[in-house]
Design a protein around this motif. Structure first.
Motif: not given
Ligand SMILES: [Zn+2]
Length: 302
Positions: A99-110, A147-153
């Motif tokens: 999810g977008m940066m700052g959303l609670p989904q950022n903390d899901r362990p998966d 976006h966190p997933d783009h940074i991580q990619a």
């Protein structure tokens, strides 16, 4: 033993649709020219916003079935681009959209944002050592737009490039391989502004017009190392974008994401060179393989 074409291109992206928006014309061009094009997508894009009202039930707060739906959209897009080798990092669904940066989904362990970097990169090392690409394309360190997933990619791609070249790292994953050139996607501000000028003149049907500052990877012209002229593949890129219908609305040479703000659909694609040397010839380069094209085919696999 498998034989792969002489030119091999690897692209690492966060979600289904990023590859087409950023690199669709480049992928279509190299696939058409006989290069081996490999796409690794890190998540299924489960947290995306759904554009068509009739598909709103796929959303994560309802059926939460957007991921598998987008797997099919990606397959359809790759068929339009002529790309046959597309994979998900680890396995489909191994890493969930953060999810977008700052959303609670950022903390899901998966989610991908929470992934262990070396573990995630190790999946990609296996691909690098199998395909042995001369060229890797991914995002800049900000993931283009944060976006966190783009940074991580970005992090996973760069880490995997290092680990794949290290003979001491996981020899069970194959012979070490050094990628000759690494490019990051970028957009020259001048090209983007000209595109927005065309959009304002066209007066189209979206709810509004995005601003140049919203687009990922804006740079000055001098930072562009390579410009791939994808104009002969405009139809393929447009068709692939239409295949990502939950995420993208296309209107001629323009498109909008779920925010319904129009932006130009660019068929020239632009790159910064961050590892390796530019090839001989014109500047910016017009061929990502300039200077690194290997002789003959590669023998890969056991
Ligand atoms: Zn994305």
């Amino acid at each position: 033993m498998t034989h792969l074409p002489a030119r091999r291109l690897l692209l690492v992206h966060a979600h289904p649709d990023d590859e087409t928006i950023n690199n669709g014309a480049t992928m279509a061009k190299y696939a058409a020219e006989g290069a081996h094009v490999t796409l690794v997508t890190c998540t299924l894009g489960e947290e995306g916003e759904v554009i068509p009202p009739e598909l709103a039930h796929l959303a994560p707060d309802r059926d939460d079935t957007l991921g598998p739906y987008r797997v099919r959209e990606l397959a359809a897009a790759m068929a339009e681009l002529g790309v046959t080798d597309h994979r998900f990092l680890g396995a489909p669904g191994r890493y969930r959209d953060s999810g977008m940066m700052g959303l609670p989904q950022n903390d899901r362990p998966d989610c991908f944002w929470q992934a262990d970097l070396d573990e995630a990169a190790t999946h990609l090392v296996g691909v690098v050592r199998e395909i042995r690409p001369q060229v890797l394309v991914t995002y800049d360190e900000n993931g283009g737009y944060g976006h966190p997933d783009h940074i991580q990619a970005h992090r996973v791609a760069m880490r995997a490039a290092d680990l794949a070249a290290d003979p001491g790292f996981r020899p069970d994953l194959g012979e070490p391989h050094t990628i000759g050139k690494i490019y990051w996607n970028c957009l020259p501000r001048s090209v983007v502004e000209a595109g927005f000028a065309r959009l304002r003149e066209a007066g189209l049907t979206f709810g509004g017009i995005a601003s140049a500052a919203d687009l990922p990877g804006l740079v000055g012209d001098a930072e562009v190392a390579a410009r791939v002229d994808g104009r002969p593949y405009a139809a393929e890129k447009s068709a692939a974008m239409r295949a990502h219908a939950t995420q993208i609305a296309v209107d001629g040479p323009f498109f909008a994401l779920s925010n319904d703000l129009g932006q130009p659909l660019l068929v020239e694609e632009f790159y910064r060179l961050v590892r390796g040397e530019p090839g001989p010839g014109e500047r910016p380069e017009n061929d990502l393989f300039a200077g690194v094209e290997g002789p003959g085919t590669a023998e890969v696999g056991a």
